[in-house]
Write an enzyme that holds these catalytic residues in place. Structure first.
Site, PDB file in Angstrom:
ATOM      1  N   ASP A  20     -39.774 -22.427  23.096  1.00 51.93           N
ATOM      2  CA  ASP A  20     -40.806 -21.147  22.048  1.00 51.93           C
ATOM      3  C   ASP A  20     -41.772 -21.008  22.310  1.00 51.93           C
ATOM      4  OD1 ASP A  20     -40.811 -20.150  19.592  1.00 51.93           O
ATOM      5  OD2 ASP A  20     -39.924 -20.868  18.236  1.00 51.93           O
TER       6      ASP A  20
ATOM      7  N   HIS B 138     -44.079 -18.912  20.577  1.00 49.26           N
ATOM      8  CA  HIS B 138     -45.109 -18.311  19.475  1.00 49.26           C
ATOM      9  C   HIS B 138     -45.700 -19.937  19.338  1.00 49.26           C
ATOM     10  CE1 HIS B 138     -41.256 -16.395  18.882  1.00 49.26           C
ATOM     11  NE2 HIS B 138     -41.791 -15.234  18.845  1.00 49.26           N
TER      12      HIS B 138
ATOM     13  N   SER C 154     -35.172 -22.585  17.415  1.00 47.66           N
ATOM     14  CA  SER C 154     -35.727 -23.288  17.495  1.00 47.66           C
ATOM     15  C   SER C 154     -35.757 -24.297  16.409  1.00 47.66           C
ATOM     16  CB  SER C 154     -37.573 -23.205  17.508  1.00 47.66           C
ATOM     17  OG  SER C 154     -37.764 -22.229  18.294  1.00 47.66           O
TER      18      SER C 154
END
Ligand code: B1M
Length: 213
Positions: free
Chosen positions: A98, A100, A151
């Site tokens: 991930d 982000h 996630s």
């Protein structure tokens, strides 16, 4: 457009012209966190919606992320901070797979402004890296962030790997795809220490404070 609408627009359009002036204007009415959690987050939600509907491409979403990051960087010095002795050390990471990191970095800012020493490991952090950092840094807690649906599952795996490595410090988890229920029914049973879900950065701080008291 109203000031609030303009602030959301900067994020939606990924445009920075006039942004700083409007942020300065907004600071006369709102706290930095109110600006982030209000109009800027509203803009991000719209970006997510447009992206979902194929009306934005990844490159455009990246520009929106840049506007969000620039805004947070501008607002950070205006945020409240408490001058206290270090309350604890927290390892922070976005889980494996991930990228982000805006939410995670916000968590870092809020925690470090409020007496915590934060070691931010960055994005796409696999369990092995967390375990290594745990032994090097000896933190009082670990914080995991992740925005993708996969996630949430990666957090389960991470909790299992941390447990297998004998780690049981409190584990904070947060991010858009996660829920309190998933945390309690799927992550917590796979870990030996306390697992706490935080819906936003402020709740993360409140939970950390409760633990350190
Ligand atoms: Co992506 N993305 N993205 N993206 N992106 C989402 C998450 C998505 C919901 C958009 C959508 O489709 N509607 C969707 C996920 C779908 C899913 O799994 N359900 C998605 C997708 C699909 C993708 C890609 C797969 C797109 C692609 O390549 N095809 C790709 C993934 C790559 C990867 O990770 N492997 C991708 C890429 C990107 C960009 C790089 C372009 C960019 C990120 C830039 C960056 O972070 N540096 C991006 C962005 C910006 C978003 C949206 C639009 C906004 C996220 C954001 O920054 N929000 C997002 C849609 C949305 O959320 N509305 C989306 C602002 C931020 C402050 O909020 O991170 O939620 P947030 O943090 C909050 C809370 O969640 C909480 O506190 C914060 C508020 O105080 N929190 C914690 C977060 N972590 C915490 C940890 C804690 C406590 C609280 O304790 C430890």
């Amino acid at each position: 457009l109203s000031l609030e609408e303009r602030l959301a627009r900067y994020v939606i359009e990924g445009a920075k012209d006039g942004l700083i002036d409007d942020l300065q204007e907004a600071l006369k009415k709102y706290s930095p966190l109110e600006i982030i959690n209000g109009p800027l987050m509203a803009g991000m939600e719209e970006v997510g919606r447009l992206f979902n509907d194929n009306e934005l491409i990844v490159a455009e979403v990246l520009q929106s992320a840049e506007v969000m990051k620039a805004s947070v960087a501008f607002l950070e010095p205006y945020m409240e901070r408490t001058e206290t002795a270090v309350k604890g050390k927290i390892l922070l990471a976005t889980v494996k797979g991930d990228v982000h990191d805006i939410g995670k970095n916000l968590v870092e800012i809020i925690l470090s402004n409020n007496g915590y020493q934060v070691v931010n490991l960055g994005i796409k952090v696999p369990p092995e890296q967390l375990i290594r950092a745990y032994h090097e840094e000896k933190p009082d807690a670990i914080g995991l962030s992740g925005l993708l649906v996969k996630s949430a599952q990666q957090m389960v795996v991470t909790a299992q790997d941390l447990r297998a490595a004998g780690i049981d410090v409190p584990l904070f988890v947060g991010g858009a795809a996660l829920t309190r229920k998933f945390t309690m029914t799927r992550i917590a049973p796979e870990y030996d220490g306390i697992v706490l879900y935080a819906k936003d950065a402020m709740e993360g701080l409140e939970l950390a404070n409760r633990l350190s008291d």
